[in-house]
Design an enzyme around this catalytic site. Structure first.
Site, PDB file in Angstrom:
ATOM      1  N   ASP A 188       9.711  13.654  39.660  1.00 10.07           N
ATOM      2  CA  ASP A 188      10.491  14.662  40.362  1.00 10.07           C
ATOM      3  C   ASP A 188       9.692  15.964  40.503  1.00 10.07           C
ATOM      4  O   ASP A 188      10.246  17.067  40.426  1.00 10.07           O
ATOM      5  CB  ASP A 188      11.820  14.926  39.645  1.00 10.07           C
ATOM      6  CG  ASP A 188      12.935  15.167  40.645  1.00 10.07           C
ATOM      7  OD1 ASP A 188      12.679  15.053  41.850  1.00 10.07           O
ATOM      8  OD2 ASP A 188      14.066  15.456  40.215  1.00 10.07           O
TER       9      ASP A 188
ATOM     10  N   LEU B  74       5.777  17.070  48.083  1.00 13.56           N
ATOM     11  CA  LEU B  74       4.530  17.634  48.587  1.00 13.56           C
ATOM     12  C   LEU B  74       4.868  18.974  49.209  1.00 13.56           C
ATOM     13  O   LEU B  74       5.966  19.179  49.678  1.00 13.56           O
ATOM     14  CB  LEU B  74       3.962  16.735  49.676  1.00 13.56           C
ATOM     15  CG  LEU B  74       3.129  15.534  49.270  1.00 13.56           C
ATOM     16  CD1 LEU B  74       2.596  14.871  50.522  1.00 13.56           C
ATOM     17  CD2 LEU B  74       1.977  15.955  48.381  1.00 13.56           C
TER      18      LEU B  74
ATOM     19  N   ASN C  33      10.734  16.538  52.597  1.00 16.07           N
ATOM     20  CA  ASN C  33      11.111  17.945  52.787  1.00 16.07           C
ATOM     21  C   ASN C  33       9.898  18.871  52.880  1.00 16.07           C
ATOM     22  O   ASN C  33       9.821  19.883  52.198  1.00 16.07           O
ATOM     23  CB  ASN C  33      12.062  18.402  51.667  1.00 16.07           C
ATOM     24  CG  ASN C  33      11.445  18.267  50.289  1.00 16.07           C
ATOM     25  OD1 ASN C  33      10.538  17.464  50.103  1.00 16.07           O
ATOM     26  ND2 ASN C  33      11.916  19.059  49.349  1.00 16.07           N
TER      27      ASN C  33
END
Lengths: 432, 319
Positions: free
Chosen positions: A312, A71, A102
């Site tokens: 991913d 995100l 992250n």
């Protein structure tokens, strides 16, 4: 999109696909409000008060569970917002996505996790779940509050796109997490070896680019598996990309260690040649490997050593990708191509349709303890209607994601999402 | 050699609980019991150790333990010298032996030694002629603490055998935990250790304890809850995330304590970190917390150990 309860909805004339039970049969599914009421192979008479949705022979499967999504909210909403990610996810058939910590600030405390959960609820599209950080600030130095974050809803723990490089730190993370039986996900890449920008080898040498050796992944994975044996932890290796990694995970599983792994479509659908012409959209972490590794990843998927496929999804804007290769950011978007690229495994004769779906639904849900990814009476009506054979072409300009950095742009594919249902509500197509 | 004054305990030193046999532990506890009662009377001082010299050799700060030993020795009529030695990080072994040789030349009768390194007391014992009492060496042993804990339990519960004891918290760094595990299992108690995995040392199951990482499970049905001190400097960094997370999952509060037996005793070797490993509400529970009594029994146990060792010394001198 309406938040009104959808009432009773009958999805008729569908090819029911449930990888959890092995069901692959024509029939119907009845949902009432948020829940599945009945999964009915064979002839079915819909209740009179039910809305009928005729699937016209298309596949009806559990909505996809994407266990690895980046995100950009909070912090980098210009690359992706919660809403744009949600729209891209449901366009890709994903009903649950699990996000890396992250963000900026990183999800290393309960307050940030709760902020993300609240924002995701407001977006009201695919369900958003989060990983918590293993270490404070993702710095790899101090343990984060894993127990408290787990209570706040973190499904598992990872430092995201950064490996926990310090062996003592990783040992403590695994041991501490095991105290609460929490899963630790590692980005297996030894950072001092991973200073390059693409796969190390003759291609990198010819292109004059610095290489990341396969050993960067293999060495860290090998180390981690020893630490897992030592601590009794639960460990998941993210996006493995080499044949040796598959062999290591296979051996660890044979030893009875609590180990799992996933890969992303990039690593079974592309090899390092995609980087040719310095195409920064193919600059990924880990880097695209050689052809023999690509084939080994497919073998790993075939024999079940690789548990799951994740998108991913790593949205990057033009500013960070339209740069000389070495300076460009790593990563590619993947939400909207997850299903169609994964279906290549079926179309190329490697896996059955159910086996492909298993790695996209019930397997990741099982690893993360999510009650999702199966067609189960009483379960949430998170559904995907798709045509696995409809031909098309990836067109990044039509992505709903704010970022368009896909290495699959222009690729001919087979398989299209027709309808995505979350908690009984049709969220894609939006006017459906 | 002539008859030894205390035939139940014939060792020259007390370096640890490991290796003792039940009759030795019982002998020390029985002797301490007498002193515990005498310490509550007006007439506390006697002359069992008159003419003896006890040196408290502390390479690590500990006001409580040093004071306890000092008081114990004085109540037995001994002369006491306190030596606070700064622990040098370099050439520790050499410094320690040099110190031992120097002290030995002064003819002390008992050396009470605390050192940050495991095995330091044993090393020193090889170099001196007097008796050595280990008052805590690294993460190895703290035998008088285990004895005073045992005495406290025995006085409250009437026995040690058959009790279920939970030792909770930072077992990895705790010499108190190790000595207690040796003593309690030796005397027939069932011991469990409870704590987050990074603070439970590998192989501890081999010492005959059960391991729990869920404190509620670990406390279920126990007779004794023995909390360990967690050192604040270890709270930061790698072992555990934070004080508040530690307290939430491994701090002793009313709710977790409710899972132990209704008459379970609460113990702590002190000094306590309130709100970290123990809630004040529980620590100050006069019904169940025996933390102050542990301090009281500490003097009695140290008197017993000093008396027994100096008695043995006398026997050896006349031999």
């Amino acid at each position: 999109m309406s938040l009104r309860s959808p009432g009773r909805v009958a999805y008729v004339n569908a090819r029911l696909l449930d990888p959890a039970s092995g069901l692959d049969q024509t029939g119907a599914l009845l949902a009432d409000g948020e829940h599945i009421v009945e999964v009915h192979p064979g002839a079915f008479t819909a209740p009179e008060d039910a809305e009928i949705i005729d699937c016209q022979g298309a596949c009806l499967a559990p909505g996809l569970v994407d266990m690895r999504v980046q995100l950009r909210e909070p912090g980098e909403e210009h690359k992706e917002s919660m809403r744009s990610a949600g729209q891209a996810a449901v366009a890709g058939g994903i009903t649950s996505m699990v996000c890396l910590p992250n963000t900026n600030p990183p999800m290393d405390d309960e307050a940030t996790l709760e902020f993300v959960a609240r924002r995701a609820r407001l977006a009201g599209l695919a369900k958003v779940y989060c990983y918590g950080a293993c270490t404070k600030g993702l710095r790899g130095e101090d343990l984060a509050e894993l127990g408290i974050m787990a209570e706040a809803g973190a499904l598992a723990f990872t430092d995201g796109v950064k490996a926990i490089a310090n062996a003592q730190m990783m040992r403590r993370v695994l041991a501490y997490a095991a105290t609460f039986d929490l899963l630790v996900m590692q980005h297996p890449e030894e950072p001092t070896l991973a200073g390059g920008v693409m796969n190390a080898g003759d291609l990198a040498t010819r292109m004059g680019l610095s290489g990341i050796p396969r050993e960067a992944e293999i060495i860290l994975l090998e180390r981690d598996l020893r630490l897992v044996a030592m601590t009794g932890g639960r460990y998941h290796a993210a996006h493995i990309s080499t044949g040796e990694s598959v062999a290591l995970i296979r051996r660890a599983k044979d030893q009875g260690l609590r180990v799992s792994c996933d890969t992303a479509p990039f690593y079974f659908a592309l090899n390092e040649l995609a980087v040719g012409d310095y195409r920064t959209f193919a600059k990924l972490s880990p880097p695209l490997r050689g052809e023999s590794d690509r084939r080994a990843i497919i073998e790993g998927l075939k024999d079940g050593v690789i548990d799951a496929i994740a998108s991913d999804h790593s949205p990057q804007d033009q500013d960070t990708k339209r740069l000389p290769f070495a300076q460009a950011a790593f990563g590619a978007v993947g939400l909207e191509t997850l299903l169609s690229i994964s279906l290549e495994l079926h179309h190329n004769g490697h896996l059955s349709l159910l086996e492909v779906l298993k790695r996209l639904t019930v397997a990741p849900a099982g690893l993360l303890g999510l009650d999702a990814g199966r067609l189960r009476p009483g379960g949430k009506a998170d559904l995907l209607v798709f045509d696995p054979y409809r031909a098309g072409k990836v067109d990044a300009t039509r992505f709903l994601s704010k970022s368009k950095n896909s290495p699959f742009d222009d690729r001919p594919v087979q398989g299209r999402v027709l309808r995505t249902v979350v908690d009984g509500r049709t969220v894609f197509p939006a006017n459906g | 050699m002539s008859a030894i004054l205390f035939p139940e305990y014939t060792h020259r030193h007390l370096l640890g609980i490991e290796g003792l046999v039940p009759v030795e532990v019982t002998a020390l506890l029985d002797r301490a019991e007498i002193y515990a009662n005498r310490n509550r009377s007006a007439n506390k001082v006697s002359d069992e150790m008159r003419g003896r010299t006890v040196i408290n050799l502390f390479f690590e700060n500990s006001t409580r333990t040093r004071t306890s030993f000092e008081l114990a020795a004085r109540r037995l009529g001994a002369d006491v010298i306190n030596m606070q030695v700064g622990s040098s990080s370099v050439a520790k072994g050499e410094t320690l032996i040099d110190t031992a040789v120097t002290l030995n030349a002064m003819h002390p009768d008992v050396l009470v030694v605390r050192h940050a390194e495991s095995g330091a007391a044993a090393l020193l014992a090889q170099k001196v002629n007097c008796a050595v009492i280990n008052a805590g060496d690294g993460a190895h042993e703290h035998p008088t603490q285990a004895l005073l804990d045992a005495l406290t339990i025995r006085r409250r519960k009437g026995r040690l055998g058959g009790l279920d004891v939970a030792i909770c918290g930072d077992v990895l760094h705790s010499r108190v935990a190790r000595s207690n595990i040796h003593l309690l299992t030796l005397m027939g108690a069932r011991v469990r250790v409870v704590g987050p995995r990074p603070l439970i040392p590998s192989g501890i199951g081999e010492l005959g304890v059960d391991i729990f990482h869920d404190m509620r499970e670990g406390l279920r049905g126990v007779d004794i809850v023995m909390m360990l001190r967690i050192q604040m400097e270890r709270m930061q960094g790698n072992f555990i995330p934070s004080v508040r997370e530690y307290f939430r999952y491994f701090g002793l509060d009313r709710e977790k304590l409710a899972l132990a037996k209704p008459d379970a005793l609460i113990m702590h070797p002190g000094p306590m970190n309130r709100g970290v490993e123990i809630d004040s509400d529980v620590a100050d529970d006069f019904e169940r917390s025996v933390i102050r009594e542990q301090v009281e029994m500490g003097v009695a146990v140290r008197m017993a150990v000093l008396e027994v060792l100096s008695g043995n010394l006398a026997s050896m001198e006349t031999a």
